[in-house]
Design a protein around this motif. Sequence first.
Motif, short mmCIF file in Angstrom:
data_model
loop_
_atom_site.label_atom_id
_atom_site.label_comp_id
_atom_site.label_asym_id
_atom_site.label_seq_id
_atom_site.Cartn_x
_atom_site.Cartn_y
_atom_site.Cartn_z
N ASN A 1 69.78 -0.52 -78.62
CA ASN A 1 68.64 -1.05 -79.63
C ASN A 1 69.56 -2.76 -79.97
O ASN A 1 68.61 -3.42 -81.25
N VAL A 2 71.04 -2.52 -80.89
CA VAL A 2 71.57 -3.71 -81.55
C VAL A 2 70.49 -4.91 -80.88
O VAL A 2 70.47 -5.71 -81.95
N PRO A 3 71.27 -5.80 -79.77
CA PRO A 3 70.64 -6.19 -78.88
C PRO A 3 69.27 -6.72 -79.47
O PRO A 3 69.02 -7.74 -80.02
N PHE A 4 68.12 -5.87 -79.60
CA PHE A 4 66.85 -5.88 -80.16
C PHE A 4 66.99 -6.35 -81.45
O PHE A 4 66.16 -7.22 -81.48
N LEU A 5 67.58 -5.29 -81.67
CA LEU A 5 67.29 -5.63 -83.36
C LEU A 5 68.34 -6.77 -84.22
O LEU A 5 67.51 -6.40 -85.62
N VAL B 1 68.55 -9.60 -82.82
CA VAL B 1 68.14 -11.03 -82.06
C VAL B 1 66.85 -11.03 -81.72
O VAL B 1 66.39 -11.70 -82.81
N MET B 2 66.49 -10.44 -80.74
CA MET B 2 64.99 -10.58 -80.75
C MET B 2 63.84 -10.50 -81.72
O MET B 2 63.25 -11.25 -82.00
N PHE B 3 64.08 -8.90 -82.48
CA PHE B 3 63.05 -9.25 -83.02
C PHE B 3 62.92 -9.92 -84.97
O PHE B 3 62.07 -10.60 -84.74
N PRO B 4 63.77 -10.19 -85.43
CA PRO B 4 64.29 -10.98 -86.27
C PRO B 4 63.48 -11.95 -85.94
O PRO B 4 62.83 -13.12 -86.89
N SER B 5 63.68 -12.88 -84.87
CA SER B 5 63.40 -14.03 -84.38
C SER B 5 61.76 -14.16 -84.11
O SER B 5 60.99 -15.22 -84.58
N THR B 6 61.21 -12.98 -83.96
CA THR B 6 59.68 -13.21 -83.59
C THR B 6 59.21 -13.12 -85.05
O THR B 6 58.07 -13.36 -85.19
N LEU B 7 60.16 -12.62 -86.12
CA LEU B 7 59.01 -12.05 -87.05
C LEU B 7 58.91 -13.70 -88.07
O LEU B 7 58.44 -14.43 -88.92
N ILE B 8 60.49 -14.46 -87.63
CA ILE B 8 60.73 -15.83 -88.35
C ILE B 8 59.83 -16.82 -87.09
O ILE B 8 58.67 -17.62 -88.45
N GLY B 9 59.14 -16.27 -85.79
CA GLY B 9 58.76 -17.27 -85.13
C GLY B 9 56.74 -17.45 -85.69
O GLY B 9 56.24 -17.77 -85.53
N ALA B 10 56.46 -15.77 -87.10
CA ALA B 10 55.23 -15.42 -86.81
C ALA B 10 55.26 -16.45 -87.76
O ALA B 10 53.66 -16.86 -87.87
N GLY B 11 55.87 -17.15 -88.71
CA GLY B 11 55.39 -17.81 -89.57
C GLY B 11 54.81 -17.27 -91.09
O GLY B 11 54.31 -18.10 -91.46
N GLU B 12 55.00 -16.11 -91.18
CA GLU B 12 54.15 -15.33 -92.57
C GLU B 12 55.29 -14.66 -93.00
O GLU B 12 56.59 -15.26 -92.57
#
Length: 43
Positions: free
Chosen positions: A5-9, A11-22
């Motif tokens: 789960n390391v690459p997803f949690l 890189v990918m998951f934090p970038s989706t949170l940042i991209g959400a703009g909240e």
Amino acid sequence: MGKDNVPFLTVMFPSTLIGAGENWTLMKSISVTEYLNYEVGTR
């Protein structure tokens, strides 16, 4: 968290949170545990 789960949690998951703009709380550190991988041979 297992090493699969390391690459997803990290890189990918934090970038989706940042991209959400909240205003999400992001991780400051991550703890990863290794686990034993082995093959069982057949005779």
